[in-house]
Design a protein around this motif. Structure first.
Motif, short mmCIF file in Angstrom:
data_model
loop_
_atom_site.label_atom_id
_atom_site.label_comp_id
_atom_site.label_asym_id
_atom_site.label_seq_id
_atom_site.Cartn_x
_atom_site.Cartn_y
_atom_site.Cartn_z
N GLN A 213 50.21 -8.35 3.26
CA GLN A 213 49.82 -8.90 4.55
C GLN A 213 50.37 -10.30 4.74
O GLN A 213 50.72 -10.69 5.84
CB GLN A 213 48.29 -8.91 4.67
CG GLN A 213 47.76 -7.50 4.86
CD GLN A 213 46.25 -7.46 4.91
OE1 GLN A 213 45.59 -8.25 4.27
NE2 GLN A 213 45.73 -6.52 5.67
N ASN A 220 48.17 -15.06 8.97
CA ASN A 220 48.99 -16.22 9.28
C ASN A 220 48.08 -17.40 9.52
O ASN A 220 47.02 -17.23 10.08
CB ASN A 220 49.68 -15.94 10.61
CG ASN A 220 51.16 -16.00 10.45
OD1 ASN A 220 51.65 -16.66 9.58
ND2 ASN A 220 51.84 -15.29 11.30
N ARG B 120 48.84 0.30 3.05
CA ARG B 120 48.15 -0.86 2.49
C ARG B 120 48.06 -2.00 3.48
O ARG B 120 47.02 -2.61 3.65
CB ARG B 120 48.95 -1.41 1.29
CG ARG B 120 48.91 -0.59 0.06
CD ARG B 120 50.02 -1.10 -0.83
NE ARG B 120 49.98 -0.57 -2.15
CZ ARG B 120 51.04 -0.48 -2.94
NH1 ARG B 120 52.20 -0.87 -2.50
NH2 ARG B 120 50.94 0.00 -4.15
N THR B 121 49.20 -2.29 4.13
CA THR B 121 49.24 -3.50 4.96
C THR B 121 48.25 -3.42 6.11
O THR B 121 47.55 -4.37 6.40
CB THR B 121 50.63 -3.67 5.57
OG1 THR B 121 51.60 -3.35 4.60
CG2 THR B 121 50.84 -5.06 6.06
N HIS B 122 48.23 -2.28 6.78
CA HIS B 122 47.39 -2.19 7.97
C HIS B 122 46.04 -1.58 7.67
O HIS B 122 45.29 -1.27 8.58
CB HIS B 122 48.09 -1.34 9.02
CG HIS B 122 49.44 -1.88 9.40
ND1 HIS B 122 49.61 -2.85 10.36
CD2 HIS B 122 50.66 -1.60 8.94
CE1 HIS B 122 50.89 -3.13 10.46
NE2 HIS B 122 51.56 -2.39 9.62
N ASP B 123 45.72 -1.37 6.40
CA ASP B 123 44.44 -0.77 6.02
C ASP B 123 44.24 0.53 6.81
O ASP B 123 43.21 0.75 7.43
CB ASP B 123 43.32 -1.77 6.33
CG ASP B 123 42.09 -1.46 5.51
OD1 ASP B 123 41.00 -1.83 5.94
OD2 ASP B 123 42.22 -0.82 4.46
N LEU B 272 34.82 -10.17 6.45
CA LEU B 272 35.91 -11.14 6.49
C LEU B 272 37.24 -10.52 6.06
O LEU B 272 38.27 -11.11 6.28
CB LEU B 272 35.59 -12.31 5.55
CG LEU B 272 34.62 -13.32 6.13
CD1 LEU B 272 34.19 -14.30 5.07
CD2 LEU B 272 35.24 -14.07 7.28
N LEU B 273 37.18 -9.35 5.46
CA LEU B 273 38.44 -8.76 4.98
C LEU B 273 38.99 -7.78 5.98
O LEU B 273 39.45 -6.72 5.64
CB LEU B 273 38.20 -8.01 3.66
CG LEU B 273 38.65 -8.74 2.41
CD1 LEU B 273 38.45 -7.84 1.21
CD2 LEU B 273 40.09 -9.15 2.49
N LYS B 274 38.91 -8.10 7.24
CA LYS B 274 39.46 -7.21 8.25
C LYS B 274 40.98 -7.19 8.11
O LYS B 274 41.57 -8.14 7.62
CB LYS B 274 39.09 -7.73 9.65
CG LYS B 274 37.67 -7.41 10.04
CD LYS B 274 37.52 -7.53 11.52
CE LYS B 274 37.35 -8.98 11.90
NZ LYS B 274 36.84 -9.10 13.25
N PRO B 275 41.60 -6.12 8.54
CA PRO B 275 43.05 -6.05 8.36
C PRO B 275 43.79 -7.16 9.08
O PRO B 275 44.86 -7.57 8.65
CB PRO B 275 43.43 -4.69 8.95
CG PRO B 275 42.26 -4.25 9.73
CD PRO B 275 41.08 -4.90 9.16
N PRO B 277 42.50 -10.66 10.41
CA PRO B 277 41.30 -11.45 10.70
C PRO B 277 41.42 -12.26 11.98
O PRO B 277 42.51 -12.51 12.48
CB PRO B 277 41.19 -12.38 9.48
CG PRO B 277 42.42 -12.24 8.74
CD PRO B 277 43.12 -11.02 9.16
N ASP B 278 40.25 -12.68 12.46
CA ASP B 278 40.18 -13.37 13.74
C ASP B 278 40.99 -14.64 13.77
O ASP B 278 41.53 -15.00 14.80
CB ASP B 278 38.71 -13.76 14.02
CG ASP B 278 37.98 -12.59 14.60
OD1 ASP B 278 36.74 -12.59 14.53
OD2 ASP B 278 38.66 -11.70 15.13
N SER B 280 43.65 -15.36 12.21
CA SER B 280 45.10 -15.23 12.01
C SER B 280 45.75 -15.03 13.37
O SER B 280 45.16 -14.44 14.27
CB SER B 280 45.37 -14.02 11.12
OG SER B 280 46.63 -13.50 11.39
N TRP B 282 48.21 -13.19 14.34
CA TRP B 282 49.03 -12.01 14.51
C TRP B 282 48.34 -11.05 15.47
O TRP B 282 47.15 -10.88 15.44
CB TRP B 282 49.22 -11.33 13.15
CG TRP B 282 50.05 -10.11 13.19
CD1 TRP B 282 51.40 -10.04 13.23
CD2 TRP B 282 49.58 -8.76 13.20
NE1 TRP B 282 51.82 -8.74 13.25
CE2 TRP B 282 50.72 -7.94 13.23
CE3 TRP B 282 48.33 -8.16 13.19
CZ2 TRP B 282 50.64 -6.56 13.26
CZ3 TRP B 282 48.24 -6.79 13.21
CH2 TRP B 282 49.39 -6.00 13.24
N THR B 292 43.23 -7.99 18.39
CA THR B 292 44.24 -7.32 17.58
C THR B 292 43.83 -5.90 17.26
O THR B 292 42.68 -5.65 16.93
CB THR B 292 44.37 -8.07 16.25
OG1 THR B 292 44.40 -9.45 16.54
CG2 THR B 292 45.64 -7.68 15.55
#
Lengths: 524, 452
Positions: A213, A220, B120-123, B272-275, B277-278, B280, B282, B292
Motif C-alpha cells: 500500500q 499517503n 493484498r493491496t486493496h484488501d 483504523l486498518l481500512k484499505p 484510510p481517511d 490518506s 488517495w 474512497t
C-alpha cells in the motif's frame, strides 16, 4: 595476563550488544585499535616499573568494563571514562576497589552471554577497544544508506544486510538526474513482491500488505503512514511469541528489523515513521525482565495506543484549536496539496460557526492531491477556489494567510514538506502574506538540512508521463539519452520564510524548534 | 499463514468426453506430463509449500508426481455430484486463512504476484485472472465442417484502470439486452465492457467467503454462481438496510436472508486498518463527493493478462493447442530435461524434428520421420512411419508404413501396418486394422460411448 583475559573474554558479548550495523564501519579502523593496544601496553609497562602490580591492572581493567557499557551509549560514558582514568592515580585504592567489585559483577553477567556468543571470536575483542577512545570522543555521524546510492561499498553493505534478513533488494529504475544520483528511484510497476514467495513466510502478511500500500501510493501522507505502521506493529506484537531461551525485550527488536527493512525497501521511511520506530524500539528494550510474555505484549500495545492517542490524535485536536484562534472573520486561507492536519483544522473551524472564511486550494502535478482536499472541504460546505501552482502570484493578493502542512521539521527550523511548498512560502513572503505551518511535535527531526538535494525521495518518473487522447508525449523518455525525468517528492523551506509553527506545544517561531527537541530529549 | 492453495482435480472434463472417458482429466498427458502437474508447478514456483488437492480416489492412485510440496489429497467419491463450491464447503474445516483456488486444467506462466498483489493491496474479497482468447488455429478432430460450436460469451465490465471488476454476465443468463444497474454507473461512470476474455479459474478468496459458502448451501459452483454473486454484491447494500414490506412472513424470510448475506460474514478487524484510510489522500475515483472506494466492503479485482501463456484445457481443441505451446513453456520454466528422453531409442536422430518431445523407453524405427509431435513413453514405432503434428500417448504401437497427421492417439492403441490417419482421435485400447484410412473421425470404444 589473566585479568586482561577475562574482560577480553567478556567483550565478545559486549561487542555483540553493539547493533550489527555499527560494527562494519568500525572494522575499517583496525589500525587505530592496534595503536591503542600498543599504547596501553606501554603504559602498563611503565607503571609496573614504577609501583606495585595492584595499581596498574586495576586502572587498566576497570576502564574496560566501562567500555562495553560505552558500547551502547557511545559518547557520554566514553567521556566519563577519560576523566575517571585521569583521577585514578591520585584517588588511590578505594576507587580501584569499587571498580574491581563492579567489574566482578559485570563479568558474572557476561560469562553467561559469552557462552552463547562464543562464536564471535577475534573480531569482537578488536571491536571492544575501539570504542574507548583514548583521545576525546569524536562521534562520527554515519551517512544513512539511502543517500549513498552512488557509493558501491555502501550498497554492497546494504545488499549483505538485506540478504541476512531475507528481505529482497529492490532494483533502481531508469536513469537519474545527475544531481540526485545519490538517491533511490523505484518503479511502481515492479513491486518488491515480485521477488518474494507467495505466501510470504519471512515477512508477516500484514507488513507485506502495508508495504504494497505504501509503494502503490494508497496510503499517503505522513500521519496516515505512521498510524498504519503503528497499527501493523500492534498486530505483529500480537502474533509474536518468544522463542525459548530468548528474552522478549531483545528478541522482539531483532524480529522487527527485517520488517522495517522491507518497508524501507517498499518506500523510504518518513520522518514520522522513523520517530515512531525509535520510540517503539526504546520501549521494547526498556521492558522489565520480570514481566510475563502476555503482560509484556499488553503493555507494549498500550504504549503504542498511548503514543497514537497523545502524539497524533490529541495533538491534531490541540493544533486545530490553536489554529482556530488565528483564523479571523472573512479570511482567505491558502492551502497546498493535501495535509490531513490542515484539512482537519479547516473543517473544525468551519464547524464551529463563528468565523466565515473561504479557502484557496493550490494543486500541482503529478500527484494532484489538491483534488482530494477540495472534495473534503467542499463536502463540508466550505467555499473553495481551486488553482494550480503556477497561478499563485495571481491569487496571493487576495489571500490573507497561508496554512501549510509539514512532513517533518528539521533541527535548524527548516520545514520539509511536499515539493512546491517552498515556492509557495517564497512567493507569499514577497507578497507579505503570513505563512503558518501546522506540525505535530512527533515529526520533529534531529537532522539539519539547508537544501532539498541532500536527502529527498525520488518517485516513479513514469508518473510524469501523461496520456492525452491516447498519446503520451514523454512516452519514449527512456530511449532518449539526453532526457531525464525527475519526480521529487519533498522540498525544504528555509526558516526565515515561515512566520509561525503551530504545534501541540503551542505556537512557536521556527527558531524554537531546537529548544523543543532538547526538551523532548530531556523528557525521555 | 497468508494463503492456502486448493487445486480442484475432481472434475470430469465434460466438454471433451472422447478423451476423458478413458483417462481422467487431471491425468491427461500434456507434453508427457499429467495435466495436474502444471498448476502444481505454478504453485511450487510461486513459493507455496503445501497444497490441498481435491480429487477422486482412482486419480490419486494413478498419480505419480515429483514435487517438493506437501500435497494433501482430499478424496470425494464419484457418486456425489459436487460442484467446485461444494468441494470448498467439504474442506472448509481445513481452511484457516485466505484461499487461492486453482483448477487442474490451468496451464499458464503468469506471475502469480500480479493477481495476489491486487488482492493484498486493496484488501479485496476476490481477485481473479483472465486472458484474452484468440482464435484457435488447430484443426480439431471430429469437427464436422468449419462451424465451431457457439460458446456462450461472457461479458466482463472493468473500470478505467482495468483492475476493478464491475460487471460479469454470461450470455446464457441474458435475454436480449445487457442490463446494468444505475448504481454501478453512478459510482463508476466509465466502464469498459469486454467479451473475448477467458476466465483462468484462478481465484483468491477471503476466508469469510468460505464461511459464507458454508452457510449458504444453494451455491454449488464457483464460476457460474459464486463469482457473479460477489461481483453483484459490490454494489448492493446489505439486505438489512433495504426497505421491506410490513409482512410477518416476509420479515422472517428477510431475517433468514440477512443471515445468509455476505456482509454479515465480513469481520471488521480494525477500524483504523481500512484499505484506504481517511487521512490518506488517495482516492480511486474523482469527480464526485463520495469517499474512497465508495465505502464498499466487497471488492472484486481482476488481472487481465496481455502476454504470456494461459490455457484452460477443457476442450479437445484447447488440449491440442496446449500441447503445441507446452515445449515453449517448459523451456521458459528452465526445466533442463531434453526434449528427447535419454532412454528413448531412436535409430535416425536426424528424422526427428527439433520441437518434438519423445518420452522414455520409446523405440523409434528407421526412416521414421517425426515432426512437431509429442510421443509418450514406452511406445513402439516401427520403420517408415510418418508422424506429423500428432499427440501420441503412452504405450502405443504403430506398425510399419503408417502415416499419421494431426491426430490424437490415446494410451495403448495399436495401429496396424499401412494405416493412413488424418485429423482423427483414436481412443484408448483401440486397434485399427491394416491399411485403414480415416480422415476427421473420432474412434473410441463402444463401451466408452455408452457413458454420457
Amino acid at each position: 595476563m589473566a585479568e586482561r583475559a577475562a574482560p577480553g573474554g567478556a567483550n565478545p558479548a559486549a561487542a555483540a550488544l553493539v547493533p550489527a550495523g555499527q560494527q562494519a564501519p568500525e572494522l575499517s579502523r583496525e589500525e587505530k585499535l592496534q595503536l591503542r593496544k600498543e599504547k596501553k601496553q606501554q603504559k602498563k609497562k611503565k607503571r609496573s616499573e614504577k609501583g606495585p602490580a595492584a595499581e596498574p591492572p586495576e586502572p587498566g581493567t576497570p576502564s574496560e568494563p566501562e567500555q562495553p557499557r560505552a558500547a551502547r551509549p557511545a559518547a557520554p560514558p566514553a567521556a566519563a571514562d577519560g576523566p575517571s582514568s585521569a583521577e585514578k592515580p591520585p584517588g588511590g585504592k578505594s576507587k580501584a576497589e569499587l571498580r574491581a567489585e563492579r567489574r566482578a559483577k559485570q563479568e558474572a553477567e557476561r560469562a553467561q552471554k559469552q557462552a552463547k556468543r562464543a562464536e564471535l571470536g577475534q573480531a569482537a575483542p578488536a571491536a571492544k577497544p575501539r570504542l574507548s577512545p583514548a583521545e576525546p570522543q569524536s562521534v562520527v555521524k554515519r551517512l544513512p544508506e539511502h543517500v549513498q546510492v552512488d557509493d558501491p561499498a555502501a550498497q554492497r553493505k546494504l545488499a549483505k544486510k538485506l540478504e541476512r534478513q531475507q528481505v529482497p533488494l529492490r532494483q533502481d529504475y531508469g536513469t537519474k538526474v545527475n544531481l540526485f544520483s545519490h538517491l533511490h528511484q523505484y518503479s511502481r510497476k515492479k513491486p518488491l513482491t515480485q521477488q518474494m514467495s507467495i505466501p510470504s513466510v519471512v515477512i508477516h502478511p500484514a507488513v507485506v500488505r502495508l508495504g504494497l500500500q505504501y509503494s502503490q501510493g494508497i496510503i499517503n501522507g505522513s500521519n496516515a503512514r505512521c498510524i498504519a505502521l503503528l497499527e501493523v506493529f500492534k498486530q505483529l506484537i500480537r502474533d509474536y511469541s518468544t522463542p525459548p531461551n530468548e528474552e522478549l525485550s531483545r528478541d522482539l527488536v531483532a524480529k522487527l528489523k527485517p520488517h522495517i527493512s522491507f518497508l524501507n525497501q517498499c518506500r523510504p521511511l518518513s520522518a514520522s515513521m522513523g520517530n515512531a520506530i525509535k520510540f517503539l524500539k526504546k520501549e521494547i528494550s526498556c521492558l522489565p525482565d520480570t514481566l510475563r510474555e502476555e503482560e509484556a505484549k499488553e503493555k507494549l500495545q498500550d504504549t503504542i495506543d498511548k503514543y497514537l492517542r497523545e502524539k497524533i490524535l490529541l495533538a491534531a485536536e490541540a493544533i486545530s484549536r490553536s489554529a482556530f484562534e488565528k483564523i479571523n472573520d472573512n479570511d482567505v486561507i491558502l492551502v497546498y496539496g493535501c495535509s490531513s492536519l490542515v484539512n482537519r483544522t479547516l473543517c473544525d473551524a468551519h464547524a464551529k460557526q463563528g468565523r466565515a472564511f473561504r479557502v484557496v486550494v493550490v494543486d500541482s502535478r503529478p500527484r494532484l492531491e489538491g483534488r482530494e482536499t477540495l472534495r473534503r472541504l467542499v463536502r463540508r460546505g466550505i467555499h473553495c477556489t481551486y488553482v494550480m501552482i503556477n497561478a499563485i502570484s495571481y491569487v496571493l493578493p487576495e489571500v490573507s494567510k497561508v496554512l501549510l502542512g509539514a512532513h517533518a521539521l528539521l533541527a535548524n527550523g527548516s520545514v520539509m514538506s511536499r515539493v512546491g511548498t517552498s515556492q509557495i512560502a517564497l512567493v507569499s513572503k514577497s507578497y507579505n502574506v503570513p505563512v503558518l505551518v501546522c506540525c505535530e511535535t512527533y515529526k520533529f527531526c534531529e537532522r539539519v538540512q539547508t537544501d532539498s538535494f541532500v536527502s529527498n525521495e525520488l518517485d516513479d518518473p513514469d508518473d510524469l508521463v501523461v496520456l492525452r487522447k491516447g498519446q503520451a508525449q514523454l512516452g519514449g523518455w527512456a530511449e532518449n539519452k539526453s532526457l531525464r525525468l525527475l519526480n521529487l517528492v519533498y522540498d525544504v523551506t528555509p526558516p526565515d520564510l515561515v512566520d509561525l509553527v503551530i504545534t501541540d506545544l503551542g505556537m512557536i517561531p521556527c527558531t524554537s524548534v531546537p529548544v523543543v527537541l532538547r526538551v523532548k530529549n530531556v523528557d525521555q | 499463514m497468508e494463503f492456502q492453495a486448493v487445486v480442484m482435480a475432481a472434475g470430469g472434463g465434460s466438454r471433451m468426453t472422447d478423451l476423458t472417458s478413458s483417462i481422467p482429466k487431471p491425468l491427461l498427458p500434456v507434453g508427457n506430463r499429467p495435466l495436474l502437474w502444471y498448476p502444481l508447478n505454478l504453485l511450487e514456483r510461486a513459493g507455496f509449500e503445501e497444497v490441498i488437492v481435491i480429487t477422486r480416489k482412482e486419480i490419486q492412485k494413478m498419480l505419480n508426481l515429483d514435487t517438493k510440496m506437501k500435497l494433501d489429497f482430499v478424496c470425494i467419491s464419484d457418486n456425489m455430484d459436487m460442484g467446485t463450491a461444494d468441494s470448498l464447503r467439504h474442506i472448509h474445516q481445513k481452511i484457516k486463512t485466505d484461499v487461492l483456488v486453482l483448477s487442474c486444467d490451468l496451464i499458464t506462466d503468469v506471475d502469480l504476484y500480479e493477481v495476489v498483489d491486487l488482492f493484498r493491496t486493496h484488501d479485496a474479497t476476490l481477485s481473479m485472472l483472465m486472458k484474452k482468447t484468440h482464435e484457435p488455429t488447430e484443426v480439431v478432430p471430429g469437427q464436422k465442417g468449419k462451424k465451431k460450436p457457439v460458446e456462450q460469451r461472457d461479458f466482463i465490465g472493468v473500470d478505467d484502470t482495468g483492475k476493478r471488476l464491475l460487471f460479469m454476465a454470461n450470455e446464457a443468463d441474458l435475454d436480449e439486452e445487457l442490463v446494468i444497474k444505475r448504481s454501478i454507473l453512478q459510482k463508476h461512470p466509465r466502464m469498459h465492457i469486454r467479451t473475448g476474455l477467458m476466465d483462468a479459474h484462478l481465484y483468491c478468496l477471503k476466508k469469510y467467503v468460505v464461511d459464507f459458502l458454508v452457510e449458504n448451501r444453494t451455491i454449488s459452483s464457483l464460476r457460474s454462481e459464486l463469482i457473479p454473486h460477489l461481483v453483484r454484491k459490490q454494489f448492493s447494500s446489505p439486505t438489512s438496510l433495504q426497505q421491506g414490506v410490513d409482512n410477518k412472513e416476509e420479515d422472517q424470510k428477510k431475517k433468514e436472508q440477512a443471515s445468509l448475506d455476505i456482509y454479515s460474514f465480513i469481520k471488521e478487524d480494525n477500524s483504523l486498518l481500512k484499505p484506504a484510510p481517511d487521512n490518506s489522500c488517495w482516492n480511486d475515483h474523482r469527480g464526485d463527493m463520495n469517499e474512497t472506494l465508495h465505502e464498499g466492503k466487497v471488492r472484486c479485482y481482476v488481472h487481465i493478462m496481455k502476454e504470456g501463456l494461459c490455457y484452460r484445457v477443457n476442450t479437445l481443441g484447447l488440449y491440442i493447442e496446449a500441447n503445441r505451446q507446452v515445449p515453449k513453456l517448459l523451456l521458459q520454466l528452465g526445466l533442463e530435461e531434453p526434449l528427447v528422453h535419454g532412454s528413448a531409442q531412436i535409430t535416425d536422430r536426424g528424422m526427428v524434428g527439433s520441437d518434438s518431445i519423445i518420452g522414455s523407453s520409446t523405440q523409434v524405427g528407421e526412416k521414421t520421420s517425426i515432426k512437431h509431435s509429442i510421443i509418450g513413453s514406452m511406445c513402439t514405432i516401427k520403420d517408415k512411419v510418418k508422424i506429423i503434428n500428432c499427440i501420441i500417448m503412452n504405450s502405443v504401437t504403430i506398425e510399419e508404413g503408417c502415416c499419421l497427421q494431426g491426430s490424437v492417439i490415446c494410451h495403448n492403441a495399436v495401429i496396424e501396418k499401412g494405416a493412413d490417419i488424418k485429423d482423427c482421435l483414436i481412443g484408448s485400447d483401440q486397434r485399427l486394422e491394416t491399411k485403414a484410412k480415416h480422415v476427421n473421425e473420432v474412434i473410441v470404444g463402444t463401451e466408452q460411448l455408452m457413458e454420457i
